[in-house]
Design a protein around this motif. Structure first.
Motif, mmCIF file in Angstrom:
data_model
loop_
_atom_site.group_PDB
_atom_site.id
_atom_site.type_symbol
_atom_site.label_atom_id
_atom_site.label_comp_id
_atom_site.label_asym_id
_atom_site.label_seq_id
_atom_site.Cartn_x
_atom_site.Cartn_y
_atom_site.Cartn_z
ATOM 1 N N SER A 1 -5.938 1.871 5.664
ATOM 2 C CA SER A 1 -7.095 1.577 4.852
ATOM 3 C C SER A 1 -7.808 2.628 4.015
ATOM 4 N N ILE B 1 0.909 -1.149 0.057
ATOM 5 C CA ILE B 1 0.013 -0.061 -0.062
ATOM 6 C C ILE B 1 0.808 1.397 0.132
ATOM 7 N N LEU C 1 -14.254 3.623 -4.288
ATOM 8 C CA LEU C 1 -14.400 1.962 -4.273
ATOM 9 C C LEU C 1 -15.606 1.420 -5.241
ATOM 10 N N MET D 1 -6.191 -7.839 3.065
ATOM 11 C CA MET D 1 -6.979 -6.668 2.848
ATOM 12 C C MET D 1 -8.207 -6.484 3.692
ATOM 13 N N SER E 1 -7.360 0.762 -4.820
ATOM 14 C CA SER E 1 -7.671 -0.765 -4.673
ATOM 15 C C SER E 1 -7.533 -1.159 -6.209
ATOM 16 N N LEU F 1 -5.654 1.926 0.942
ATOM 17 C CA LEU F 1 -6.037 0.845 0.326
ATOM 18 C C LEU F 1 -7.218 0.955 -0.651
ATOM 19 N N LEU F 2 -8.248 1.583 -0.140
ATOM 20 C CA LEU F 2 -9.418 1.797 -0.800
ATOM 21 C C LEU F 2 -9.510 2.999 -2.203
#
Length: 645
Positions: free
Chosen positions: A414, A333, A508, A401, A421, A417-418
């Motif tokens: 997080s 990430i 997302l 994840m 993605s 990550l989104l």
């Protein structure tokens, strides 16, 4: 020349030197795209090369780029050079030698300090001479007790360095005595040795790349590498010049795709190499090295991007506990985030793009035809699947994840990550596709360069072979499609809250919707399309706000693709598409409390108008089997719409 250049730096000399005005014109021309007879800095042909032609050979000059990310590129070809620059020898106070002027320095590269050790033939020779030599000398400054050197030496390093590899410098007094009265023996002695210096290449496992000041010895005993560490103790076997003071200055510059200068990345690679499996040993020790990668230099991160990501995926699938897997994913990430911040995300896309995958680097027999396969630049390739393999990239990455996206974890991680993605989705899908092939669940050796499906490689064969190949490709395309739909279904159940944020208009949700839409944009089998329609029906049911609130872009894109499917060559697909369009309108009607379905109706009409304009303007419009606006399925939708109203 060198002496004159040195005098230019002395103010008292400058006043006595005449100034001659002149111009220097430098022209830089673009390299022709069809340039032939070009070789790399390692003398490897990089373009069409015909040694029989008596033409010029073009040489690519090594580029020393600044250590910043925007100027860096991922290493894609092997390079392993060390540039050595002798700078200065301070001999004006030495008492070990009666004659030490007109000093030459000879450089050698050795892998041992034993008496019988020979120099390695890896120093690039001068133009017109041999390609590699065992030693090379710098130009001599006349009558200088403390000479400065200006030469550059280029060395091809071995792929494996150890603590014994070192540079050996030998200094010579070059006699310029042409006295006719001198004896013949004396005249024959042109070079007299006046000292030795050496520089080990490795320090803490890394190649030394800076300016070094080293002492000079009057003799060279066996095992001299151990003597430099005890200069202050007056080692009995060695005689130091001027009391062991650091008289010789030398600098080095490394250009290598093998050895990294970043301590954090070096430690991580070293740990992985020292263990049989990167996850063996103490898990806490591995986690420590993984966490330190967050401090890695951004330029080094870009240069070693494919290698680093490959190693991280290897660690991920061999991890024995969740903490290791989670920290591997956190490092990924961080890397993905840094690439986007530097505007270099295209390197990531090159790395994970779905392309022809090399299962075996050979000629693969498919339908009695030999098809040659080759690697794609930066290609992401999972470890080969075997019957004993228990972990796959897509399984371990999905679990990590999920752990990172739990509410109790770090919000910034997080969120990144989104935000990014797409990279992890593409890695998941490509891993699944490779798993299907290598586990023989799909008996074919080629993957296609589409985002979520399979393509063909170049081949030539009979009509029967074409049919067989088409069937094989259709089967694997269907398998990949169904696998991705199942994965999306599981993902949607786990992250419904995040997908619903901002009424379904978030990055997302956009990515998940684009994946669904991609199946309609790429030719699919009838079986696959039926499953896609079912998945889209469920998607509309679970997230109506995405289509019927806020921006209408998703609803518009959806209507456009469904209208194209309403004119499929297959009647079953036309019927399913019409029913799905009706379901969208009915869902819109129910969402408004059974008052209207204006949004969907307007988008359908607008897309119909756009299609007519495209065809009328010669653009071709929808690539459909029949006119999309008079088909029976479209009339069915119209009738159902009237019923709703």
């Amino acid at each position: 020349m060198f002496k004159l250049l040195a005098d230019f730096r002395k103010p008292e000399k400058m006043a006595k030197l005449p100034v001659i005005l002149g111009n220097l014109d430098v022209t830089i021309d673009d390299v022709a795209p069809d340039l032939t007879n070009c070789i790399s800095s390692s003398y490897i042909p990089v373009r069409t090369f015909d040694s029989s032609e008596k033409t010029n050979i073009y040489f690519e000059v090594e580029e020393f780029v600044p250590y910043i990310a925007k100027c860096s590129q991922p290493f894609t070809i092997y390079n392993n050079h060390l540039y050595v620059y002798p700078r200065h020898l301070k001999y004006d106070s030495q008492k070990s030698f009666t004659k030490a002027r007109n000093i030459a320095v000879c450089i050698e590269f050795k892998d041992s300090d034993r008496e019988e050790a020979v120099s390695l033939k890896c120093i690039y020779g001068r133009p017109g001479g041999p390609l590699f030599t065992e030693n090379a000398s710098a130009a001599v400054s006349h009558h200088q007790h403390s000479p400065e050197f200006y030469d550059e030496f280029k060395i091809a390093l071995p792929t494996q360095l150890n603590e014994k590899h070192h540079l050996l410098f030998t200094f010579f007094h070059v006699s310029c005595d042409s006295n006719s009265k001198a004896s013949a023996k004396k005249r024959d002695v042109v070079e007299t040795q006046v000292g030795y210096a050496w520089l080990p290449l490795l320090k803490d496992g890394r190649v030394i790349m800076n300016e070094s000041h080293v002492p000079v010895a009057a003799n060279l005993p066996t095992g001299y590498l151990n003597c430099q560490e005890v200069v202050s103790k007056q080692h009995p076997e060695i005689k130091w010049v001027d009391g062991g003071k650091p008289l010789f200055k030398v600098s080095t510059h490394l250009v290598s795709t093998v050895y990294t200068q970043d301590q954090h990345l070096h430690n991580f690679f070293g740990h992985c190499q020292s263990t049989e499996s990167a996850a063996q040993g103490t898990g806490g020790e591995l986690v420590k090295y993984l966490k330190s990668l967050h401090a890695m230099e951004s330029s080094v991160m870009i240069q070693f991007l494919p290698t680093t990501l490959n190693q991280l995926f290897r660690v991920l699938t061999s991890a024995t506990n969740e903490e290791v897997a989670v920290n591997v994913t956190k490092v990924m990430i961080h890397i993905v985030s840094q690439c986007h911040e530097e505007g270099l995300e295209h390197y990531l896309r090159s790395y994970v793009k779905v392309s022809i995958v090399l299962v075996h680097l050979s000629y693969v027999k498919v339908s009695m035809v030999l098809v040659h396969l080759s690697y794609v630049k930066y290609v992401f390739k999972t470890e080969p699947y075997t019957s004993s393999t228990t972990r796959t990239v897509h399984e371990e990455l999905a679990k990590a994840m999920t752990a990172i996206l739990k509410p109790s974890t770090d919000f910034l991680t997080s969120n990144k990550l989104l935000k990014y993605s797409w990279y992890f989705f593409e890695a998941l899908v490509k891993s699944m596709a490779q798993y299907l092939i290598e586990s023989s669940k799909v008996r074919v050796s080629l993957l296609a360069p589409a985002v979520w499906c399979v393509s063909s490689a170049a081949y030539s064969h009979s009509d029967a072979d074409v049919l067989n190949q088409s069937v094989l490709e259709a089967n694997i395309a269907t398998e990949v499609c169904l696998t991705v739909l199942d994965t999306l279904s599981i993902f949607i159940m786990g992250f419904k809250t995040q997908l619903c944020s901002d009424h379904g208009h978030n990055p997302l949700m956009k990515k998940v919707f684009e994946v669904h839409l991609c199946f309609l944009q790429i030719n699919q089998s009838e079986t696959a399309l039926k499953q896609v329609f079912t998945s889209l029906r469920t998607f509309i049911y679970k997230f109506p706000c995405t289509f019927f609130e806020g921006r209408a872009d998703m609803c518009a894109s959806f209507c456009y693709e469904i209208l194209k499917c309403c004119n499929s060559k297959l009647s079953s697909i036309r019927s399913d598409a019409a029913h799905l369009l009706y379901f969208l309108m009915k869902s819109n009607f129910d969402y408004t409390g059974r008052k209207s379905f204006v949004r969907t109706h307007l988008q359908v009409r607008k897309r119909e108008r756009d299609g007519r304009e495209m065809r009328g303007g010669g653009g071709g419009g929808y690539p459909l089997h029949t006119d999309p606006f008079v088909s029976s399925e479209r009339l069915y939708v119209e009738e159902q719409s009237m019923e709703l109203s």
